[in-house]
Design a protein around this motif. Structure first.
Motif, mmCIF file in Angstrom:
data_model
loop_
_atom_site.group_PDB
_atom_site.id
_atom_site.type_symbol
_atom_site.label_atom_id
_atom_site.label_comp_id
_atom_site.label_asym_id
_atom_site.label_seq_id
_atom_site.Cartn_x
_atom_site.Cartn_y
_atom_site.Cartn_z
ATOM 1 N N THR A 185 0.851 -1.193 0.000
ATOM 2 C CA THR A 185 0.000 0.000 0.000
ATOM 3 C C THR A 185 0.886 1.242 0.000
ATOM 4 O O THR A 185 1.522 1.526 1.011
ATOM 5 C CB THR A 185 -0.872 0.054 1.284
ATOM 6 O OG1 THR A 185 -1.334 -1.257 1.574
ATOM 7 C CG2 THR A 185 -2.043 0.988 1.144
ATOM 8 N N PRO A 186 0.924 1.988 -1.093
ATOM 9 C CA PRO A 186 1.816 3.154 -1.154
ATOM 10 C C PRO A 186 1.563 4.191 -0.054
ATOM 11 O O PRO A 186 2.496 4.850 0.391
ATOM 12 C CB PRO A 186 1.523 3.749 -2.535
ATOM 13 C CG PRO A 186 0.943 2.623 -3.327
ATOM 14 C CD PRO A 186 0.214 1.759 -2.361
ATOM 15 N N ASP A 187 0.316 4.321 0.395
ATOM 16 C CA ASP A 187 0.042 5.332 1.429
ATOM 17 C C ASP A 187 0.034 4.755 2.847
ATOM 18 O O ASP A 187 -0.544 5.338 3.760
ATOM 19 C CB ASP A 187 -1.251 6.097 1.124
ATOM 20 C CG ASP A 187 -2.432 5.179 0.915
ATOM 21 O OD1 ASP A 187 -2.257 3.942 1.046
ATOM 22 O OD2 ASP A 187 -3.530 5.688 0.619
ATOM 23 N N ALA A 188 0.662 3.606 3.026
ATOM 24 C CA ALA A 188 0.742 2.995 4.353
ATOM 25 C C ALA A 188 1.539 3.878 5.314
ATOM 26 O O ALA A 188 2.389 4.660 4.895
ATOM 27 C CB ALA A 188 1.392 1.628 4.254
ATOM 28 N N VAL A 189 1.219 3.749 6.605
ATOM 29 C CA VAL A 189 1.942 4.479 7.646
ATOM 30 C C VAL A 189 2.673 3.456 8.514
ATOM 31 O O VAL A 189 2.073 2.465 8.940
ATOM 32 C CB VAL A 189 0.946 5.291 8.524
ATOM 33 C CG1 VAL A 189 1.668 5.923 9.703
ATOM 34 C CG2 VAL A 189 0.237 6.328 7.683
ATOM 35 N N THR A 211 -0.411 0.870 9.507
ATOM 36 C CA THR A 211 -1.817 1.067 9.171
ATOM 37 C C THR A 211 -1.930 1.787 7.824
ATOM 38 O O THR A 211 -0.917 2.137 7.226
ATOM 39 C CB THR A 211 -2.563 1.823 10.298
ATOM 40 O OG1 THR A 211 -3.971 1.841 10.004
ATOM 41 C CG2 THR A 211 -2.068 3.250 10.452
ATOM 42 N N THR A 212 -3.154 1.945 7.363
ATOM 43 C CA THR A 212 -3.399 2.677 6.117
ATOM 44 C C THR A 212 -4.625 3.566 6.323
ATOM 45 O O THR A 212 -5.478 3.254 7.153
ATOM 46 C CB THR A 212 -3.694 1.747 4.910
ATOM 47 O OG1 THR A 212 -5.103 1.501 4.872
ATOM 48 C CG2 THR A 212 -2.966 0.438 5.012
ATOM 49 N N PRO A 213 -4.719 4.680 5.561
ATOM 50 C CA PRO A 213 -5.862 5.587 5.739
ATOM 51 C C PRO A 213 -7.184 4.980 5.276
ATOM 52 O O PRO A 213 -8.243 5.432 5.680
ATOM 53 C CB PRO A 213 -5.506 6.795 4.856
ATOM 54 C CG PRO A 213 -4.085 6.615 4.457
ATOM 55 C CD PRO A 213 -3.766 5.173 4.551
ATOM 56 N N PRO A 215 -10.201 2.842 5.479
ATOM 57 C CA PRO A 215 -10.800 2.068 6.574
ATOM 58 C C PRO A 215 -11.019 0.596 6.192
ATOM 59 O O PRO A 215 -11.522 0.306 5.111
ATOM 60 C CB PRO A 215 -12.142 2.764 6.818
ATOM 61 C CG PRO A 215 -11.982 4.129 6.262
ATOM 62 C CD PRO A 215 -11.047 3.989 5.105
ATOM 63 N N GLY A 216 -10.635 -0.296 7.056
ATOM 64 C CA GLY A 216 -10.815 -1.732 6.824
ATOM 65 C C GLY A 216 -9.607 -2.378 6.164
ATOM 66 O O GLY A 216 -9.335 -3.556 6.380
ATOM 67 N N GLU A 217 -8.861 -1.580 5.382
ATOM 68 C CA GLU A 217 -7.714 -2.137 4.663
ATOM 69 C C GLU A 217 -6.610 -2.592 5.609
ATOM 70 O O GLU A 217 -5.841 -3.503 5.284
ATOM 71 C CB GLU A 217 -7.167 -1.098 3.671
ATOM 72 C CG GLU A 217 -6.370 -1.714 2.539
ATOM 73 C CD GLU A 217 -5.775 -0.664 1.600
ATOM 74 O OE1 GLU A 217 -6.503 0.261 1.202
ATOM 75 O OE2 GLU A 217 -4.584 -0.782 1.282
ATOM 76 N N GLU A 218 -6.545 -1.962 6.794
ATOM 77 C CA GLU A 218 -5.483 -2.330 7.747
ATOM 78 C C GLU A 218 -5.601 -3.801 8.172
ATOM 79 O O GLU A 218 -4.616 -4.401 8.566
ATOM 80 C CB GLU A 218 -5.507 -1.397 8.969
ATOM 81 C CG GLU A 218 -6.563 -1.691 10.021
ATOM 82 C CD GLU A 218 -7.963 -1.240 9.634
ATOM 83 O OE1 GLU A 218 -8.093 -0.498 8.646
ATOM 84 O OE2 GLU A 218 -8.917 -1.634 10.326
ATOM 85 N N GLU A 219 -6.807 -4.368 8.059
ATOM 86 C CA GLU A 219 -6.999 -5.756 8.495
ATOM 87 C C GLU A 219 -6.297 -6.764 7.601
ATOM 88 O O GLU A 219 -6.002 -7.877 8.027
ATOM 89 C CB GLU A 219 -8.493 -6.082 8.568
ATOM 90 C CG GLU A 219 -9.198 -5.266 9.636
ATOM 91 C CD GLU A 219 -10.348 -6.006 10.286
ATOM 92 O OE1 GLU A 219 -10.294 -7.246 10.343
ATOM 93 O OE2 GLU A 219 -11.302 -5.338 10.713
ATOM 94 N N THR A 220 -6.042 -6.385 6.326
ATOM 95 C CA THR A 220 -5.393 -7.320 5.394
ATOM 96 C C THR A 220 -3.882 -7.077 5.309
ATOM 97 O O THR A 220 -3.165 -7.836 4.669
ATOM 98 C CB THR A 220 -5.982 -7.191 3.975
ATOM 99 O OG1 THR A 220 -5.701 -5.870 3.487
ATOM 100 C CG2 THR A 220 -7.486 -7.414 3.984
ATOM 101 N N LEU A 221 -3.447 -6.012 5.976
ATOM 102 C CA LEU A 221 -2.052 -5.581 5.870
ATOM 103 C C LEU A 221 -1.054 -6.624 6.399
ATOM 104 O O LEU A 221 -0.084 -6.971 5.716
ATOM 105 C CB LEU A 221 -1.891 -4.266 6.643
ATOM 106 C CG LEU A 221 -0.965 -3.206 6.088
ATOM 107 C CD1 LEU A 221 -1.180 -3.003 4.604
ATOM 108 C CD2 LEU A 221 -1.178 -1.882 6.846
ATOM 109 N N PRO A 299 -3.716 -1.212 13.911
ATOM 110 C CA PRO A 299 -5.016 -0.636 14.287
ATOM 111 C C PRO A 299 -5.622 0.122 13.103
ATOM 112 O O PRO A 299 -4.892 0.493 12.179
ATOM 113 C CB PRO A 299 -4.633 0.354 15.387
ATOM 114 C CG PRO A 299 -3.259 0.819 15.002
ATOM 115 C CD PRO A 299 -2.593 -0.343 14.326
ATOM 116 N N PRO A 300 -6.942 0.368 13.125
ATOM 117 C CA PRO A 300 -7.501 1.274 12.118
ATOM 118 C C PRO A 300 -6.881 2.666 12.312
ATOM 119 O O PRO A 300 -6.607 3.050 13.452
ATOM 120 C CB PRO A 300 -8.998 1.321 12.436
ATOM 121 C CG PRO A 300 -9.238 0.361 13.535
ATOM 122 C CD PRO A 300 -7.943 -0.094 14.086
ATOM 123 N N MET A 301 -6.671 3.405 11.231
ATOM 124 C CA MET A 301 -6.038 4.729 11.303
ATOM 125 C C MET A 301 -6.704 5.627 12.337
ATOM 126 O O MET A 301 -6.043 6.393 13.049
ATOM 127 C CB MET A 301 -6.108 5.404 9.926
ATOM 128 C CG MET A 301 -5.354 6.702 9.857
ATOM 129 S SD MET A 301 -3.585 6.446 9.990
ATOM 130 C CE MET A 301 -3.127 6.888 8.345
#
Ligand code: 8DG
Ligand code: MN
Ligand code: MN
Length: 371
Positions: A185-189, A211-213, A215-221, A299-301
């Motif tokens: 994810t290019p915009d990952a934190v 995490t990522t901005p 929502p929900g995507e952080e769960e697959t990270l 965590p979620p952003m």
């Protein structure tokens, strides 16, 4: 006139979150001794005395001066009769008989040895001890003992993961994780947390928040990161826990110690060529790689500030933040949220500073949280 000036008479708070504690410890002899007793009480499940010694350790670590007499320690908080008695012995004789006795105790020594293995907690260590086991070779050759996957890896990589991780190694791991998350994810934190964020030179592992901005995507990270590390051939062990976090199900009466975010506890293979100045190995060890423990939490952003504050530690700093919130502010704090029991509402925060402000606390920088 005395050779050393008396310590300043500023009052010290009973809460670690109202003290600034750097990695410089001016009372190491005392805190090492108290930590032995705290560990011993913890291994014997005596939470009260354990916590009393942990609090005393934390107060002593915050002092910009060395305690040289009982009188100068008189006005300090969190020092009870027991810790003062131990302190008196050490100041008088240079060591404490109670601490010496604990250190030479067979049960203490064995439980410390067993719990030094990744995946072995006090309960398992105690079970092995009661079976008469006293050494790793006795545990490993006992046919009635079934090690779980984590413990097997713990023994397999024992030499490496019981050896401290250096700052240079933590930086190398950061680049590896950084590259992996940004391919996904290019915009990952990505943020370093734990002891290294507090400025420690060495750690027992390296902790990161990812995490990522979206929502929900952080769960697959995390599964994606682990996949990539596997393909690179550097994932030696992983224990992945999916997220069980739901904002709507946050309890408003009592918060939990463990958080519900997706997380994984890893052992990674770190190549010497990736570490500036080389690996932190024992004298004479010239291997080209070592195993290192890494923790990732996702965590979620929207919960980022709470997760960052919770995972930065130290453990004692976290305990006192929660205790302060509850006792002094009628608020509940954990790794997910801050709840105001008077207003009956959750308080929003996007930065750690927001959370300190809600609590009416002066901001304490990460490197001042080594309580
Ligand atoms: P070290 O690794 O350098 O020895 O010290 P540390 O970085 O302060 O300790 P840590 O054991 O890595 O824990 C870092 C923070 O993470 C600490 O404040 C506690 C917090 N933490 C949670 N949840 C969990 C969890 O489920 N497991 C672990 N190991 N730590 C957790 O908030
Ligand atoms: Mn850590
Ligand atoms: Mn950790």
């Amino acid at each position: 006139a005395s050779a050393t000036p008396p310590p300043p008479k500023a009052t010290v708070s009973q809460y670690a979150c109202q003290r600034r504690t750097t990695t410089e410890n001016n009372n190491k002899t005392l805190t090492d001794a108290f930590e032995v007793l705290a560990d011993s009480y913890e291994l014997n499940e005596m939470e009260g005395p354990c916590l009393a010694f942990r609090r005393a350790v934390s107060v002593l670590k915050s002092l910009p001066w060395a305690v040289k007499s009982l009188e100068t320690a008189q006005d300090l908080p969190c020092l009870g009769e027991h810790s003062k008695a131990v302190m008196k012995e050490i100041l008088q004789y240079g060591h404490s008989f109670e601490v010496e006795k604990t250190l030479s105790d067979e049960r203490y020594q064995t439980l410390k040895l067993f719990t030094s293995v990744f995946g072995v907690g006090p309960k398992t260590a105690d079970k092995w001890y009661r079976r008469g086991l006293r050494s790793f070779s006795e545990v490993l050759t006992d046919s009635s003992i079934q090690l779980n996957r984590m413990q097997q890896s713990g023994f397999l990589h024992y030499g490496d993961i019981s050896r401290a991780v250096s700052k240079a190694e933590a930086r190398a791991l950061r680049s590896i994780i950084d590259e992996a998350v940004h391919v996904i994810t290019p915009d990952a934190v990505l943020a370093l947390t734990g002891g290294f964020r507090r400025g420690k030179e060495f750690g027992h592992d390296v902790d990161f928040i990812v995490t990522t901005p979206e929502p929900g995507e952080e769960e697959t990270l995390l599964p994606k990161i682990m996949n990539r590390l596997t393909k690179q051939g550097i994932l030696l062990f992983s224990d992945y826990q999916t997220s069980t976090f739901e904002m709507s199900k946050l309890p408003c009466h009592r918060f939990e110690a463990m958080d519900h975010f997706a997380k994984c506890f890893l052992i990674l293979r770190l190549e010497a060529s990736k570490v500036e100045g080389g690996l932190h190995l024992a004298e004479g060890d010239s291997r080209g790689w070592r195993a290192v423990r890494v923790d990732l939490v996702s965590p979620p952003m929207e919960r980022y500030a709470f997760a960052l504050l919770g995972w930065t530690g130290s453990r004692q700093f976290e305990r006192d933040l929660r205790r302060f919130a509850r006792m002094e502010r009628r608020m509940l704090l954990d790794n997910h949220a801050l709840y105001d029991k008077t207003k009956k509402e959750f308080l929003a925060a996007t930065t750690e500073k927001d959370i300190f402000a809600h609590l009416g606390l002066e901001y304490i920088e990460p490197w001042q949280r080594n309580a």
